[in-house]
Scaffold this motif. Sequence first.
Motif, short mmCIF file in Angstrom:
data_model
loop_
_atom_site.label_atom_id
_atom_site.label_comp_id
_atom_site.label_asym_id
_atom_site.label_seq_id
_atom_site.Cartn_x
_atom_site.Cartn_y
_atom_site.Cartn_z
N GLY A 36 0.82 -1.20 0.00
CA GLY A 36 0.00 0.00 0.00
C GLY A 36 0.86 1.25 0.00
N LEU A 37 0.36 2.29 -0.66
CA LEU A 37 1.07 3.56 -0.73
C LEU A 37 0.41 4.54 0.24
CD1 LEU A 37 3.34 5.10 -2.28
CD2 LEU A 37 1.53 5.93 -3.80
N ALA A 38 1.15 4.96 1.25
CA ALA A 38 0.63 5.90 2.25
C ALA A 38 0.91 7.32 1.79
CB ALA A 38 1.29 5.64 3.60
N VAL A 39 -0.14 8.07 1.51
CA VAL A 39 -0.02 9.42 0.97
C VAL A 39 -0.42 10.43 2.03
CG1 VAL A 39 -0.79 10.98 -0.86
CG2 VAL A 39 -0.53 8.54 -1.33
N GLY A 40 0.32 11.53 2.12
CA GLY A 40 -0.01 12.58 3.08
C GLY A 40 0.60 12.33 4.45
N ASP A 41 -0.03 12.92 5.46
CA ASP A 41 0.49 12.82 6.83
C ASP A 41 0.11 11.51 7.51
OD1 ASP A 41 1.59 15.32 6.57
OD2 ASP A 41 -0.21 16.32 7.32
N TRP A 42 -0.84 10.78 6.93
CA TRP A 42 -1.30 9.56 7.58
C TRP A 42 -0.25 8.47 7.48
CZ3 TRP A 42 -2.49 4.83 5.05
CH2 TRP A 42 -3.02 3.84 5.90
N ARG A 43 0.16 7.94 8.62
CA ARG A 43 1.16 6.87 8.65
C ARG A 43 0.79 5.78 9.67
NH1 ARG A 43 2.33 9.13 4.81
NH2 ARG A 43 4.34 9.90 4.03
N GLN A 44 -0.29 5.97 10.45
CA GLN A 44 -0.61 5.03 11.51
C GLN A 44 -1.46 3.89 10.96
OE1 GLN A 44 0.64 5.23 14.56
NE2 GLN A 44 1.72 7.12 14.03
N THR A 45 -0.91 2.69 10.96
CA THR A 45 -1.66 1.53 10.47
C THR A 45 -2.53 0.92 11.56
OG1 THR A 45 0.18 0.06 11.03
CG2 THR A 45 0.12 0.98 8.80
N SER A 46 -2.36 1.36 12.82
CA SER A 46 -3.15 0.78 13.90
C SER A 46 -4.62 1.17 13.80
CB SER A 46 -2.58 1.23 15.25
OG SER A 46 -2.59 2.65 15.33
N SER A 47 -4.93 2.27 13.09
CA SER A 47 -6.31 2.71 12.94
C SER A 47 -7.02 2.01 11.79
CB SER A 47 -6.36 4.23 12.73
OG SER A 47 -5.65 4.59 11.55
#
Length: 204
Positions: A36-47
């Motif tokens: 998966g490509l994480a775009v922007g400030d979102w980096r938390q996979t726990s959510s």
Amino acid sequence: MLLVVQDSGDLARVEACQAIYSAASSARVNWVKSSGLAVGDWRQTSSLPPALQTIRWSAGPLLYLGIYLSATHPFPPENWENLEGRVIERLRKWTGLLRCLSLRRRALVLNQLVLSKLWYRLNTLIPAPGFLTNLWTSILGFFWSGMHWAPGGVLHLPLNEGGEGLKCLHTQVCVFRLQALQRLLYGAGSSAWSVLVHAILRCI
């Protein structure tokens, strides 16, 4: 699979669609083997929903349909690495036959067997700086076998105008962009990719 997520509700809908797909087809998506490509400030996979937490999330570069995508670099260099060398190597393989090829046949070789390797990426990406210029120099050297008997622009003219019908790289890039714009503005219906394009254009 390419997921474009705008809010947290999209993730829940992805998981719901995956559950319906599994129930209908008796098959499951192997999320462990997915990236998966994480775009922007979102980096938390726990959510994330449990099914999506096993995806290998990163900022890229991520290979998708032969194209590298990156959240940190607008033009990932991986898309152009070794591409010029592969095109030149293909030219080299035809060099031994140049004496047997007329100028018209050389143009056909270039259009159909050499330059065709570039169309997919040029249709999708903005070329790296200097890429087209360097490649065009090699193409002219192949066509003329070292002796340039006419300006390069003459070669792009149709046969009935004294040219050879050789594709122009810069013109072809402009054609691809206009075709994409035409499909966006006048295409029938509202395709999924047009929704994404409109979202990107609103951010520019």
